[in-house]
Scaffold this motif. Sequence first.
Motif, PDB file in Angstrom:
ATOM      1  N   UNK A   1       0.843  -1.193   0.000  1.00 31.44           N
ATOM      2  CA  UNK A   1       0.000   0.000   0.000  1.00 31.44           C
ATOM      3  C   UNK A   1       0.880   1.245   0.000  1.00 31.44           C
ATOM      4  N   UNK A   2       0.527   2.209  -0.855  1.00 30.54           N
ATOM      5  CA  UNK A   2       1.249   3.471  -0.879  1.00 30.54           C
ATOM      6  C   UNK A   2       0.883   4.292   0.356  1.00 30.54           C
ATOM      7  N   UNK A   3       1.884   4.913   0.964  1.00 30.25           N
ATOM      8  CA  UNK A   3       1.628   5.688   2.184  1.00 30.25           C
ATOM      9  C   UNK A   3       2.046   7.145   2.053  1.00 30.25           C
TER      10      UNK A   3
ATOM     11  N   UNK B   1       0.879   6.976  -9.869  1.00 30.97           N
ATOM     12  CA  UNK B   1       0.302   6.075 -10.853  1.00 30.97           C
ATOM     13  C   UNK B   1       1.310   5.924 -11.977  1.00 30.97           C
ATOM     14  N   UNK B   2       1.519   4.681 -12.436  1.00 33.18           N
ATOM     15  CA  UNK B   2       2.476   4.445 -13.494  1.00 33.18           C
ATOM     16  C   UNK B   2       3.585   3.525 -13.034  1.00 33.18           C
TER      17      UNK B   2
ATOM     18  N   UNK C   1      -0.481   1.882  -8.825  1.00 30.48           N
ATOM     19  CA  UNK C   1      -1.818   1.866  -9.410  1.00 30.48           C
ATOM     20  C   UNK C   1      -2.868   2.062  -8.314  1.00 30.48           C
ATOM     21  N   UNK C   2      -4.100   2.374  -8.761  1.00 28.55           N
ATOM     22  CA  UNK C   2      -5.198   2.642  -7.842  1.00 28.55           C
ATOM     23  C   UNK C   2      -6.245   1.547  -7.949  1.00 28.55           C
ATOM     24  N   UNK C   3      -6.759   1.076  -6.812  1.00 26.79           N
ATOM     25  CA  UNK C   3      -7.844   0.109  -6.758  1.00 26.79           C
ATOM     26  C   UNK C   3      -8.867   0.598  -5.742  1.00 26.79           C
TER      27      UNK C   3
ATOM     28  N   UNK D   1      -1.922   1.286  -4.507  1.00 28.25           N
ATOM     29  CA  UNK D   1      -1.029   0.169  -4.227  1.00 28.25           C
ATOM     30  C   UNK D   1       0.202   0.219  -5.123  1.00 28.25           C
ATOM     31  N   UNK D   2       1.178  -0.600  -4.793  1.00 26.52           N
ATOM     32  CA  UNK D   2       2.404  -0.711  -5.582  1.00 26.52           C
ATOM     33  C   UNK D   2       2.842  -2.160  -5.588  1.00 26.52           C
TER      34      UNK D   2
END
Length: 260
Positions: A3-5, A11-12, A20-22, A27-28
Amino acid sequence: MARQSGIIPLKGTIGNITFYKTKAGHLAREKGGVDASRIATDPAFVRTRENGAEFGRAGKAGKLLRTAFRAMLMNISDSYMSSRLTREMVKVIQADATNVRGKRNVIDGEAELLKGFEFNSNGRLGGTLYAPFTTAIDRTAGTLKVDIPAFIPVNMLASPAGSTHFKVQVAGAEIDFEAETFVNSSAASTELPIDATPTTVMNLAVNVTANSTKPLFLILGVEFYQQVNGALYSLKNGLYNALALVDISGMPASPGGGSA
């Protein structure tokens, strides 16, 4: 997967990391994996190919079932429904005791395992309609039906805030998973107020092909409405509309006693 913090979500792809996004958040994950050509030919990945073939078959079968009931599915909201159904279709295929791994299919599996599947996890039929009901499938006549005794809506429905009326719906489908075709039919009650007035007895029946040799599926649902200035409006987000598979008749037994 991580998870991105950070304060600013990314994104990318940067290097070997994809951002990316969910629905679960930003997330990564690290890029990588085995080359596709190796998976397709290497004997070490034979199980992977078998699993992939059956998963693909499950996805196609789930899509066909969803298409057969699309008119009713349009009125519910569950973004994970397709993946949940595919997961259950995999179990159906894995129950095939006739074919070898990688060749197993829905026809020779156990379609009855799908009974009870809730199309809307946000508004489950089991937690929406508390009135008792019975189901029946007459394969000879091609009739699928749901019978619901009279009940008091305000007591036997878990209705969403803002709803004033409801409708009970049924649909039946005869599905040929090999030819990827289906025959379907639907029926519904009138829009009824959610109050203390008992409903009439509901006998909702639909018809498909008589003496069918294909699996038959019966779904039951409840759709909610709001009355504004005398007019009824469907709760368009469909978040709490309930829909479930309540009865299934798989492949009929052949004259010799085995599966058709």
